[in-house]
Scaffold this active site. Structure first.
Site, PDB file in Angstrom:
ATOM      1  N   CYS A 144      35.203  42.236  35.923  1.00 40.69           N
ATOM      2  CA  CYS A 144      36.122  43.342  35.719  1.00 40.69           C
ATOM      3  C   CYS A 144      35.839  44.460  36.259  1.00 40.69           C
ATOM      4  CB  CYS A 144      36.960  43.154  34.616  1.00 40.69           C
ATOM      5  SG  CYS A 144      37.220  41.714  33.645  1.00 40.69           S
ATOM      6  N   HIS A 174      37.164  47.816  38.782  1.00 46.30           N
ATOM      7  CA  HIS A 174      38.016  48.712  37.978  1.00 46.30           C
ATOM      8  C   HIS A 174      37.309  49.733  37.206  1.00 46.30           C
ATOM      9  CE1 HIS A 174      41.496  46.147  39.223  1.00 46.30           C
ATOM     10  NE2 HIS A 174      40.772  45.377  38.736  1.00 46.30           N
ATOM     11  N   ARG A 206      47.758  38.147  35.755  1.00 47.10           N
ATOM     12  CA  ARG A 206      46.620  39.356  36.202  1.00 47.10           C
ATOM     13  C   ARG A 206      45.368  38.797  35.959  1.00 47.10           C
ATOM     14  NH1 ARG A 206      46.019  42.630  40.122  1.00 47.10           N
ATOM     15  NH2 ARG A 206      44.714  40.833  40.452  1.00 47.10           N
ATOM     16  N   CYS A 251      42.757  37.589  39.038  1.00 45.75           N
ATOM     17  CA  CYS A 251      41.489  38.122  39.284  1.00 45.75           C
ATOM     18  C   CYS A 251      40.382  37.464  39.371  1.00 45.75           C
ATOM     19  CB  CYS A 251      41.174  39.233  37.928  1.00 45.75           C
ATOM     20  SG  CYS A 251      42.145  40.852  38.406  1.00 45.75           S
TER      21      CYS A 251
END
Lengths: 287, 105
Positions: free
Chosen positions: A201, A205, A244, A248
């Site tokens: 992740c 991000h 989401r 992802c």
């Protein structure tokens, strides 16, 4: 001889002092300290993007790019999530077949509480997300659960988020080793690389917010869940937090887990906690 | 000379037809071994909660090719699936500690 002994004694003392000074740091590095994590997490983004107002991080890619921000502000006059918001409001107010409603399942009748989700349920010993709580409410009242990824679930959470707009995220971690373990598990999930593309992740991000990945501008991890659920043009519809996470994972070529798997619940707990203090902005709209 | 050419071709055809079942059996056995190894590695990766979509696709492609009798292609896809599954296991194992290097502190 005396000088040699003194030197040896001195070296030993120095080594002992050095050990005494360094060993607590080693222990501290492995200790779970959510408050310190959240401070470091927020500072990282505040320093990386000094021009972005702190409360603006919840607007994802729009906080990173002025052109996109202007387009989004114009879109907000007729927001694409509006239909979901209206549907969610109506669904929320419609009683179940047994006469009870969602309001009976939540504190404050479910209004203005989104910022406290997910929470750690000490009875169950696990993290409970808003999506999970909504389906549990339905099942407890004899109704079939909704899909976790879109449609009705997105509408319901859109309405509940809307009633909390502007309220600061307020996730608590009780003094319970299981809660700390869940938080730590979520943190581990967030930073762990997976899929054939070897992405975590954080790869997108944390390391690359504001950068383009193909046609998209990556959102910062800080406050990323405050805007959920979202209308995505790419999806041509609404999506929940579960959607989401699942998307992802697929994008990194990892087989997604089942929605509301423990790992997803825990990573939502971690990402929400480190955004404490930032306002709820959901429902949101994204390219 | 003119007569010997068709004769040679006939002999070659008979030989091919005669050997084909044996070659097919050998190919099928090789596929089965490769597929079973790929499946085992894939199950291990799934058990670590780190299955890759490409592993699943390669396994499916292997099965489809085998169902169509193309054991060469099926074996190659099985071997690819096994390699992918093993890479995902290495990733999951190394990430048990490596994730800490990415953490914001």
């Amino acid at each position: 001889m005396k000088a040699r002994s003194a030197l040896l004694l001195g070296s030993l003392s120095a080594a002992l002092i050095a050990f005494a000074l360094t060993s607590p740091r080693v222990v501290a590095a492995d200790k779970v300290d959510p408050a310190a994590d959240a401070k470091a997490f927020q500072n990282f983004f505040f320093q990386k993007f000094p021009a972005v107002k702190h409360e603006d991080f919840v607007n994802g890619p729009y906080s990173m790019n002025e052109d996109m921000k202007r387009q989004w502000q114009e879109k907000e006059e007729f927001p694409p999530y509006e239909f979901a918001l209206d549907a969610g409001k109506e669904m929320f107010a419609t009683p179940f077949k047994n006469g009870k409603s969602y309001a009976d399942c939540f504190p404050n009748g479910g209004i203005g509480i989104r910022q406290t989700y997910p929470y750690f349920d000490e009875k169950e010993g696990k993290v409970v997300t808003l999506e999970l709580a909504l389906n549990r409410c339905r099942e407890a009242n004899g109704e079939a659960p909704y899909s976790y990824v879109k449609d009705e679930m997105a509408s319901l959470t859109a309405y509940m988020a809307f009633t909390s707009r502007g309220k600061p995220m307020d996730i608590r971690i009780p003094d319970d080793p299981r809660a700390l373990a869940a938080y730590e598990n979520g943190k581990r999930y967030f930073y762990t690389r997976r899929g054939q593309l070897n992405f975590s992740c954080a790869s997108c991000h944390v390391q690359s917010p504001g950068e383009r990945i193909r046609a998209e501008i990556l959102a910062p991890a800080l406050g990323i869940l405050n805007a959920m659920p979202i209308y995505r043009s790419e999806w041509s519809g609404m999506g929940t937090i579960s959607r989401r996470f699942v998307t992802c994972n697929s994008q990194t070529r990892a087989v997604p887990l089942e929605p509301q798997a423990d790992e997803y619940r825990d990573v939502e707990y971690f990402v929400s906690y480190v955004a404490n203090g930032l306002p709820i902005s959901g429902p949101g709209a994204r390219p | 000379m003119k007569q010997s050419l068709p004769l040679a071709m006939l002999l070659a055809l008979l030989l091919t037809l005669g050997l084909a079942p044996a070659a097919r059996a050998a190919n099928e056995a090789e596929f089965k071994a490769a597929y079973s190894a790929a499946e085992a590695a894939s199950k291990e990766a799934a058990g670590m909660r780190n299955q890759w979509t490409v592993t699943v696709s390669a396994l499916a492609a292997a099965k489809k090719a085998a169902d169509g009798g193309d054991f060469d292609r099926a074996t190659a896809a099985s071997k690819e699936a096994e390699a992918l599954a093993k890479a995902s296991i290495v990733q999951a194992t190394s990430e048990k500690e490596a994730w800490k290097a990415m953490e914001i502190r």
